[in-house]
Design an enzyme around this catalytic site. Structure first.
Site, PDB file in Angstrom:
ATOM      1  N   ASP A   1       0.822  -1.212   0.000  1.00 17.41           N
ATOM      2  CA  ASP A   1       0.000   0.000   0.000  1.00 17.41           C
ATOM      3  C   ASP A   1       0.852   1.257   0.000  1.00 17.41           C
ATOM      4  O   ASP A   1       2.065   1.222   0.233  1.00 17.41           O
ATOM      5  CB  ASP A   1      -0.897   0.027   1.252  1.00 17.41           C
ATOM      6  CG  ASP A   1      -1.800  -1.182   1.365  1.00 17.41           C
ATOM      7  OD1 ASP A   1      -1.983  -1.878   0.349  1.00 17.41           O
ATOM      8  OD2 ASP A   1      -2.329  -1.425   2.466  1.00 17.41           O
TER       9      ASP A   1
ATOM     10  N   TYR B   1       5.299 -10.109   6.838  1.00 19.25           N
ATOM     11  CA  TYR B   1       5.330  -8.663   7.086  1.00 19.25           C
ATOM     12  C   TYR B   1       5.722  -8.433   8.537  1.00 19.25           C
ATOM     13  O   TYR B   1       5.413  -9.241   9.415  1.00 19.25           O
ATOM     14  CB  TYR B   1       3.950  -8.041   6.853  1.00 19.25           C
ATOM     15  CG  TYR B   1       3.605  -7.789   5.409  1.00 19.25           C
ATOM     16  CD1 TYR B   1       3.831  -6.552   4.816  1.00 19.25           C
ATOM     17  CD2 TYR B   1       3.044  -8.795   4.621  1.00 19.25           C
ATOM     18  CE1 TYR B   1       3.511  -6.305   3.489  1.00 19.25           C
ATOM     19  CE2 TYR B   1       2.715  -8.564   3.293  1.00 19.25           C
ATOM     20  CZ  TYR B   1       2.949  -7.319   2.736  1.00 19.25           C
ATOM     21  OH  TYR B   1       2.630  -7.090   1.425  1.00 19.25           O
TER      22      TYR B   1
END
Length: 245
Positions: free
Chosen positions: A53, A111
């Site tokens: 993102d 992540y």
């Protein structure tokens, strides 16, 4: 035709994410494609593994592209790093089999999210972590983690922009560690929906602050009501750490 695999690091702070948006130039993909296109004299498109993102960073993003030119890995790496902005680095280039596909061949992704958990801000990491000044209860957060592990329909933890046909994803591991004022949330799974990791971290922070109880999480997941997830963690604290193939 040679198939080249790129391993890329970037500071995503000034970009609108990984994926090229129309004719826009302010994405990671666009910057790399533009340099490669200049290198060979025609338009080159690359395939990225994870569509991070806006504002999200990467320690090891993977991409691939194919060209007919017989260039060495070293030549491509040197050219890219010479002409890319300083907040994007290509740390490895390798020739891979023709069938290698950065997105479809990925087995799992990891992540890491960085939280600065002190009363005062961290001047040097303020763009690369989320500041939470209230003391977080790590024991409660670790209890909450177990409710996310496994295969679930994560509609609740997706963004309305998610276009995936299936919202089912499997989280293999979700762990929390504390180190010198930082709390690191590490999550590994088969894939993640748009904003999914940041929404999960947002819930973990709420648990850590005593705003919700950990045992509410199964009901929140099963409700498929996005409004129940509460706050979403800031993008600057999120890093794509590793991709396994």
């Amino acid at each position: 035709m040679n198939n080249y695999k790129l391993t890329i690091q970037y500071d995503g702070g000034r970009y609108k994410g990984w994926q090229r948006l129309g004719n826009g130039e302010d994405t990671i993909q666009a910057k790399i494609e533009n340099v490669l296109s200049e290198m060979v004299g025609r338009k080159i498109e690359i395939i990225g593994c994870s569509r991070t993102d806006a504002g999200v960073h990467a320690l090891a993003q993977i991409a691939n592209f194919k060209i007919s030119e017989n260039l060495t890995e070293s030549e491509i790496k040197t050219y890219l790093n010479k002409y890319l902005p300083q907040d994007i680095s290509v740390i490895d280039v390798s020739i891979v089999p023709d069938r290698f596909h950065a997105r479809y061949n990925a087995k799992d992704k990891t992540y890491i999210y960085k939280i600065w958990n002190e009363e005062y801000t961290n001047p040097f990491m303020r763009k690369y972590s989320m500041h939470v000044d209230g003391k977080l209860d790590l024991a409660k957060m670790k209890t909450a983690c177990q409710y996310f592990v496994g295969e679930h329909d994560f509609t609740t933890y997706s963004n309305a922009k998610s276009k995936k046909k299936s919202m089912v994803r499997e989280i293999y591991a979700l762990d929390i560690e504390e180190n010198a004022g930082f709390i690191h949330v590490k999550v590994r799974g088969d894939g993640f929906l748009y904003n999914m990791v940041r929404k999960i971290v947002g819930t973990l922070i709420e648990v850590g602050l005593g705003e919700i109880e950990a045992d509410r999480i199964p009901a929140i997941i099963n409700s498929k009501e996005r409004v129940l997830t509460g706050g979403m963690a800031d993008p600057g604290g999120l890093y794509l750490e590793k991709i396994d193939f």
